[in-house]
Design a protein around this motif. Structure first.
Motif, PDB file in Angstrom:
ATOM      1  N   LEU A   1      39.950  27.973  42.051  1.00 55.59           N
ATOM      2  CA  LEU A   1      39.456  29.350  41.889  1.00 55.59           C
ATOM      3  C   LEU A   1      39.427  29.753  40.422  1.00 55.59           C
ATOM      4  CD1 LEU A   1      41.090  31.312  44.840  1.00 55.59           C
ATOM      5  CD2 LEU A   1      38.761  30.445  44.647  1.00 55.59           C
ATOM      6  N   GLN A   2      40.417  29.314  39.660  1.00 53.82           N
ATOM      7  CA  GLN A   2      40.458  29.680  38.245  1.00 53.82           C
ATOM      8  C   GLN A   2      39.298  29.056  37.478  1.00 53.82           C
ATOM      9  OE1 GLN A   2      44.483  28.632  37.156  1.00 53.82           O
ATOM     10  NE2 GLN A   2      45.299  30.602  37.851  1.00 53.82           N
TER      11      GLN A   2
ATOM     12  N   GLY B   1      47.651  35.099  45.361  1.00 52.42           N
ATOM     13  CA  GLY B   1      48.103  36.384  44.842  1.00 52.42           C
ATOM     14  C   GLY B   1      48.802  36.279  43.504  1.00 52.42           C
ATOM     15  N   THR B   2      49.579  35.225  43.327  1.00 52.37           N
ATOM     16  CA  THR B   2      50.356  35.121  42.095  1.00 52.37           C
ATOM     17  C   THR B   2      49.568  34.515  40.947  1.00 52.37           C
ATOM     18  OG1 THR B   2      51.172  32.947  42.748  1.00 52.37           O
ATOM     19  CG2 THR B   2      52.498  34.827  43.396  1.00 52.37           C
ATOM     20  N   ARG B   3      48.356  34.076  41.208  1.00 49.86           N
ATOM     21  CA  ARG B   3      47.637  33.390  40.138  1.00 49.86           C
ATOM     22  C   ARG B   3      46.249  33.961  39.878  1.00 49.86           C
ATOM     23  NH1 ARG B   3      48.779  27.378  41.777  1.00 49.86           N
ATOM     24  NH2 ARG B   3      47.820  26.765  39.817  1.00 49.86           N
ATOM     25  N   GLY B   4      46.147  35.276  40.046  1.00 53.06           N
ATOM     26  CA  GLY B   4      44.957  35.964  39.562  1.00 53.06           C
ATOM     27  C   GLY B   4      43.934  36.374  40.595  1.00 53.06           C
ATOM     28  N   PHE B   5      44.262  36.193  41.874  1.00 55.35           N
ATOM     29  CA  PHE B   5      43.259  36.504  42.886  1.00 55.35           C
ATOM     30  C   PHE B   5      43.832  37.381  43.987  1.00 55.35           C
ATOM     31  CE2 PHE B   5      42.336  32.557  40.777  1.00 55.35           C
ATOM     32  CZ  PHE B   5      41.036  32.767  40.359  1.00 55.35           C
TER      33      PHE B   5
ATOM     34  N   VAL C   1      31.030  42.849  50.469  1.00 59.33           N
ATOM     35  CA  VAL C   1      30.907  42.228  49.149  1.00 59.33           C
ATOM     36  C   VAL C   1      30.587  43.295  48.106  1.00 59.33           C
ATOM     37  CG1 VAL C   1      29.417  40.736  47.745  1.00 59.33           C
ATOM     38  CG2 VAL C   1      30.315  39.905  49.920  1.00 59.33           C
ATOM     39  N   GLU C   2      29.710  44.184  48.476  1.00 55.07           N
ATOM     40  CA  GLU C   2      29.341  45.305  47.609  1.00 55.07           C
ATOM     41  C   GLU C   2      30.551  46.219  47.357  1.00 55.07           C
ATOM     42  OE1 GLU C   2      26.357  46.406  46.317  1.00 55.07           O
ATOM     43  OE2 GLU C   2      27.106  48.378  45.694  1.00 55.07           O
ATOM     44  N   GLN C   3      31.175  46.655  48.441  1.00 56.68           N
ATOM     45  CA  GLN C   3      32.306  47.595  48.343  1.00 56.68           C
ATOM     46  C   GLN C   3      33.445  47.047  47.490  1.00 56.68           C
ATOM     47  OE1 GLN C   3      33.702  48.405  52.264  1.00 56.68           O
ATOM     48  NE2 GLN C   3      32.145  49.979  52.680  1.00 56.68           N
ATOM     49  N   GLU C   4      33.760  45.779  47.713  1.00 53.63           N
ATOM     50  CA  GLU C   4      34.942  45.210  47.067  1.00 53.63           C
ATOM     51  C   GLU C   4      34.613  44.463  45.775  1.00 53.63           C
ATOM     52  OE1 GLU C   4      38.140  45.313  48.151  1.00 53.63           O
ATOM     53  OE2 GLU C   4      37.956  46.155  50.168  1.00 53.63           O
ATOM     54  N   SER C   5      33.352  44.494  45.367  1.00 55.30           N
ATOM     55  CA  SER C   5      32.923  43.757  44.169  1.00 55.30           C
ATOM     56  C   SER C   5      33.356  42.295  44.208  1.00 55.30           C
ATOM     57  CB  SER C   5      33.489  44.379  42.902  1.00 55.30           C
ATOM     58  OG  SER C   5      33.150  45.719  42.804  1.00 55.30           O
ATOM     59  N   ILE C   6      33.010  41.646  45.282  1.00 49.24           N
ATOM     60  CA  ILE C   6      33.402  40.247  45.459  1.00 49.24           C
ATOM     61  C   ILE C   6      32.348  39.333  44.852  1.00 49.24           C
ATOM     62  CG2 ILE C   6      33.685  38.416  47.181  1.00 49.24           C
ATOM     63  CD1 ILE C   6      34.904  40.608  49.015  1.00 49.24           C
ATOM     64  N   SER C   7      32.787  38.399  44.004  1.00 47.20           N
ATOM     65  CA  SER C   7      31.827  37.432  43.473  1.00 47.20           C
ATOM     66  C   SER C   7      32.207  35.998  43.834  1.00 47.20           C
ATOM     67  CB  SER C   7      31.706  37.575  41.953  1.00 47.20           C
ATOM     68  OG  SER C   7      32.957  37.354  41.350  1.00 47.20           O
ATOM     69  N   ILE C   8      33.411  35.830  44.361  1.00 43.50           N
ATOM     70  CA  ILE C   8      33.890  34.486  44.725  1.00 43.50           C
ATOM     71  C   ILE C   8      34.222  34.435  46.217  1.00 43.50           C
ATOM     72  CG2 ILE C   8      35.665  32.741  44.316  1.00 43.50           C
ATOM     73  CD1 ILE C   8      36.102  33.841  41.553  1.00 43.50           C
TER      74      ILE C   8
ATOM     75  N   GLY D   1      38.999  34.433  32.287  1.00 44.62           N
ATOM     76  CA  GLY D   1      38.571  35.654  32.980  1.00 44.62           C
ATOM     77  C   GLY D   1      39.584  36.130  33.992  1.00 44.62           C
ATOM     78  N   LEU D   2      40.858  35.918  33.685  1.00 44.76           N
ATOM     79  CA  LEU D   2      41.908  36.297  34.636  1.00 44.76           C
ATOM     80  C   LEU D   2      42.620  37.583  34.203  1.00 44.76           C
ATOM     81  CD1 LEU D   2      43.444  32.761  35.234  1.00 44.76           C
ATOM     82  CD2 LEU D   2      41.857  34.001  36.706  1.00 44.76           C
ATOM     83  N   THR D   3      41.959  38.375  33.377  1.00 49.13           N
ATOM     84  CA  THR D   3      42.612  39.597  32.906  1.00 49.13           C
ATOM     85  C   THR D   3      42.639  40.668  33.989  1.00 49.13           C
ATOM     86  OG1 THR D   3      40.504  40.145  31.893  1.00 49.13           O
ATOM     87  CG2 THR D   3      42.190  39.251  30.458  1.00 49.13           C
ATOM     88  N   HIS D   4      41.763  40.530  34.967  1.00 48.99           N
ATOM     89  CA  HIS D   4      41.915  41.389  36.145  1.00 48.99           C
ATOM     90  C   HIS D   4      41.920  40.483  37.365  1.00 48.99           C
ATOM     91  CE1 HIS D   4      37.573  40.699  36.170  1.00 48.99           C
ATOM     92  NE2 HIS D   4      37.585  41.008  37.448  1.00 48.99           N
ATOM     93  N   ARG D   5      42.502  40.978  38.455  1.00 50.87           N
ATOM     94  CA  ARG D   5      42.523  40.189  39.679  1.00 50.87           C
ATOM     95  C   ARG D   5      41.159  40.165  40.307  1.00 50.87           C
ATOM     96  NH1 ARG D   5      47.325  40.483  43.573  1.00 50.87           N
ATOM     97  NH2 ARG D   5      48.600  39.326  42.098  1.00 50.87           N
ATOM     98  N   ARG D   6      40.643  38.988  40.535  1.00 52.10           N
ATOM     99  CA  ARG D   6      39.335  38.897  41.160  1.00 52.10           C
ATOM    100  C   ARG D   6      39.461  38.945  42.679  1.00 52.10           C
ATOM    101  NH1 ARG D   6      35.174  37.443  37.733  1.00 52.10           N
ATOM    102  NH2 ARG D   6      35.945  37.088  35.636  1.00 52.10           N
TER     103      ARG D   6
END
Lengths: 248, 248
Positions: free
Chosen positions: A209-210, B116-120, B152-159, B90-95
DNA sequence: TTCTGTGAACGGTTTCACAGCC
DNA sequence: GGCTGTGAAACCGTTCACAGAA
């Protein structure tokens, strides 16, 4: 380690394949089984390459390492090629696999049918937690990890899957090696140290994922730039027909 | 695509990293977090390389792509380096990540704490089976795949992660792309076709085992040979300290 | 003619060895 | 003196383009 066909490890029955080729043979095998099911008995390099998600030059080069496999002007014989690849990969008999750690992920792996259909047999389940020992999963009883040496011996196990928490993985790996296991597939997010002669492959979901995150990051930076500076017809990574390999 | 630092996609904030480097940065990140927990505030290239299972020359070359990161004679500042790598990845915010397919494997992935612990953040679960829709897993409700575009729209999901059976995976991928997802991690054993600009990475458990099987096969062939023809000190693949990458 | 098998060119990755800075 | 950052060399993998077998 490369193409020399006359070295000590080479020879017609054991071509010394490049690692990149070895990593793709299973993909070809999967595609070939699909083609066989669909009734094809020959396939061109172009056709097989498309089914496996690579380009045809690469496919031909890969298969050329196995010796003469196709027929010029015709293509490859599907069942013959399946046999040849299975031979090279050592899939002529079902290999027994041990799975250590029957937590969340371990349970799922124990129940995964794909192992059975593609050359493997989960022969034993292990856990360190006495509370889980004795549990039945998919027709197998979970055994305590202390039984490793005995079971590995009995079942002729040489491959093991580690699906334990990270903090336990190195210890488990040590015990597996001690018991005679020489190949390990590690799902725990940590580095394993093993002696020479033992192969380790790892699967780390967060790392995958990263890597995707990096490309997302870059794509969004690109779209934020004025369109004029973007290379024509290219947004982020071009991705020709079939996705990208995990195997860098 | 390589080192050119002055192209349109280059620039100091977006170094154009080699793919091989991108694939290793997450490993360094994991090792660095470990070091930070253990109270280290600086680390040498040698030390970090050992913790990440690579050699130090490679590590230094990789980090050099990020710009000046270390201090000669001293080493790398652990927390600073963590920040730099997280920035680049690009891990400055949780994707937010969507997971499609809550069967055997999907369930396990939904419950995996490592995301959860690694940016997602797993932001939504989907399945095509109406019998599973509405089920609660780990605090999330399984939604029907028809709701994809909306969520996808609501949660801004790209992955998104695909954990469906192989026969459904291409269809799911098409719908994901249509809904705006631009990165996919595919656990289904099949090739996915996606348009340019969409990244796909795949994890296939059987393929990993088959690669190990090849090496097992070769090792047993080697030990069957007279010892005289073996290269001294080498049985099968030498495996320097830390196992081998899945990511070639 | 068709399509495989392959030498040759190319590009990316790793390793080496050391210059340069702390 | 120690350790990073980096050119240069070596290595590996991919792509090209075509010779050659069916």
């Amino acid at each position: 380690m490369s193409q020399q066909r006359t070295g000590p490890t080479g020879g017609p029955d054991f071509p010394d394949l490049p690692e990149a080729t070895v990593a793709r043979l299973p993909e070809y095998l999967r595609a070939l089984h699909h083609l066989a099911e669909d009734g094809h008995d020959t396939v061109s390099s172009e056709g097989l390459a498309a089914a496996a998600g690579v380009n045809s030059a690469k496919l031909r080069k890969d298969l050329s390492h196995l010796g003469r496999t196709g027929t010029r002007g015709v293509g490859y014989d599907v069942t013959l090629l399946i046999d040849q690849i299975e031979q090279v990969l050592g899939l002529t008999h079902r290999r027994a696999v041990a799975l250590v750690g029957v937590g969340n992920l371990g349970h799922a792996l124990a129940g995964y049918a794909g192992f059975g259909t593609r050359g493997f047999r989960i022969a034993a389940l292990f856990d360190a937690d006495h509370g889980r020992v004795g549990e039945h999963i998919n027709g197998l009883v979970v055994r305590h990890i202390d039984d490793l040496p005995e079971v590995v011996e009995q079942e002729s196990i040489s491959i093991a899957v580690i699906a334990t928490p990270a903090h336990a993985a190195q210890h488990v790996a040590d015990r597996l090696v001690e018991a005679g296991v020489t190949s390990v597939l590690n799902f725990a997010p940590c580095v394993l140290n093993v002696p020479d002669g033992v192969d380790v492959r790892k699967v780390d979901l967060a790392i995958e994922l990263q890597i995707l995150s990096f490309h997302e990051h870059r794509k969004s930076a690109l779209t934020a730039l004025p369109a004029a500076v973007q290379k024509p017809g290219r947004v982020g990574m071009a991705n020709r027909l079939g996705g990208e390999a995990v195997a860098t």
